[in-house]
Design a protein around this motif. Structure first.
Motif, PDB file in Angstrom:
ATOM      1  N   THR A   1       0.456   2.642   1.223  1.00 57.46           N
ATOM      2  CA  THR A   1       0.198   1.492   2.087  1.00 57.46           C
ATOM      3  C   THR A   1       1.300   0.460   1.934  1.00 57.46           C
ATOM      4  N   LYS A   2       1.311  -0.475   2.869  1.00 52.89           N
ATOM      5  CA  LYS A   2       2.256  -1.582   2.843  1.00 52.89           C
ATOM      6  C   LYS A   2       1.534  -2.810   3.376  1.00 52.89           C
ATOM      7  N   PRO A   3       1.993  -4.011   3.008  1.00 50.63           N
ATOM      8  CA  PRO A   3       1.341  -5.216   3.526  1.00 50.63           C
ATOM      9  C   PRO A   3       1.753  -5.483   4.972  1.00 50.63           C
ATOM     10  N   ALA A   4       0.799  -5.958   5.758  1.00 50.77           N
ATOM     11  CA  ALA A   4       1.061  -6.336   7.142  1.00 50.77           C
ATOM     12  C   ALA A   4       0.375  -7.668   7.408  1.00 50.77           C
ATOM     13  N   THR A   5       1.103  -8.584   8.041  1.00 55.76           N
ATOM     14  CA  THR A   5       0.533  -9.874   8.417  1.00 55.76           C
ATOM     15  C   THR A   5       0.063  -9.774   9.864  1.00 55.76           C
TER      16      THR A   5
ATOM     17  N   ASP B   1     -10.484  -4.352   4.737  1.00 59.48           N
ATOM     18  CA  ASP B   1      -9.799  -3.063   4.788  1.00 59.48           C
ATOM     19  C   ASP B   1      -9.377  -2.692   6.199  1.00 59.48           C
ATOM     20  N   TYR B   2      -8.230  -2.035   6.287  1.00 62.23           N
ATOM     21  CA  TYR B   2      -7.750  -1.438   7.524  1.00 62.23           C
ATOM     22  C   TYR B   2      -8.650  -0.261   7.872  1.00 62.23           C
TER      23      TYR B   2
ATOM     24  N   THR C   1       5.484  -6.642   9.490  1.00 62.68           N
ATOM     25  CA  THR C   1       5.346  -5.616   8.463  1.00 62.68           C
ATOM     26  C   THR C   1       6.687  -4.930   8.284  1.00 62.68           C
TER      27      THR C   1
ATOM     28  N   VAL D   1      -3.187 -11.104   5.436  1.00 63.59           N
ATOM     29  CA  VAL D   1      -2.331 -10.002   4.990  1.00 63.59           C
ATOM     30  C   VAL D   1      -3.241  -8.833   4.621  1.00 63.59           C
ATOM     31  N   ILE D   2      -3.024  -7.701   5.294  1.00 65.96           N
ATOM     32  CA  ILE D   2      -3.866  -6.518   5.149  1.00 65.96           C
ATOM     33  C   ILE D   2      -2.993  -5.360   4.675  1.00 65.96           C
ATOM     34  N   GLN D   3      -3.515  -4.533   3.790  1.00 66.08           N
ATOM     35  CA  GLN D   3      -2.815  -3.315   3.386  1.00 66.08           C
ATOM     36  C   GLN D   3      -3.057  -2.256   4.462  1.00 66.08           C
TER      37      GLN D   3
END
Length: 185
Positions: free
Chosen positions: A149-153, A180-181, A136, A159-161
């Motif tokens: 938010t930002k994308p995270a692998t 969802d996170y 991320t 890939v989750i926000q």
């Protein structure tokens, strides 16, 4: 037999020589004319969806769907393999049947597999999973606006926000039904 009036979300039935599941439905009673049932249905075998209208008097054969908990083993590039923890029997399932849930499942994790007449057609991940963030962007100093938010692998490749305060290496809780996170662990 099940009548069109008894159709509810999640019900599976045989229609046009295929097995369908109700995704959404609406009972319509117009001011003039007869009532009818409008439904969005999805084929459990090939995943195709369509909108249909039924007469409330129509009858359908209810499809018997069995569910079994199995452990995800590995993927060989073509099939995803799962093992029954009681009999140690292994089955391979094509990507189309697992694509929605497999992005949240780590190896050796349990999943629910749905079968129709002995053929697996869908898997369900646990409702909540905890996965490690592999990649991320770092947070930008001063970027504290709400709901940024930002994308995270994560470790499974999904890939989750996530909120900006989540960093690489953090373990996060994810709702697999929505993607969802939920929180850091």
């Amino acid at each position: 037999m099940i009548s069109a009036n008894d159709l509810r979300k999640g019900v599976t039935f045989v229609y046009d020589n295929d097995v369908y599941q109700i995704v959404d439905f609406q009972h319509v009673k117009p001011g003039k004319g007869a009532a009818f049932v409008r439904a969005k249905i999805r084929s459990v075998m090939n995943g195709g969806a369509k909108d249909v209208t039924f007469n409330p008097n129509e009858k359908f054969e209810q499809a018997v769907i069995s569910t079994k908990e199995m452990s995800y083993l590995y993927n060989d590039g073509q099939l995803y393999y799962f093992m029954d923890p009681e009999t140690f029997e292994q089955i391979g399932i094509e990507y189309e049947a697992v694509k929605d849930a497999i992005i949240y499942v780590k190896e050796n994790e349990p999943v629910q597999i749905k079968f129709y007449e002995g053929k697996p057609f869908q898997i369900e991940a646990p409702n909540f999973v905890e996965l490690k963030v592999e990649e991320t962007e770092p947070a930008i100093k001063g970027d504290t606006a709400t709901n940024v938010t930002k994308p995270a692998t994560v470790e499974t490749g999904a890939v989750i926000q996530v909120p900006v305060f989540v960093n690489e290496g953090d373990v996060i809780k994810i709702d697999t039904r929505t993607g969802d996170y939920l929180s850091r662990v």
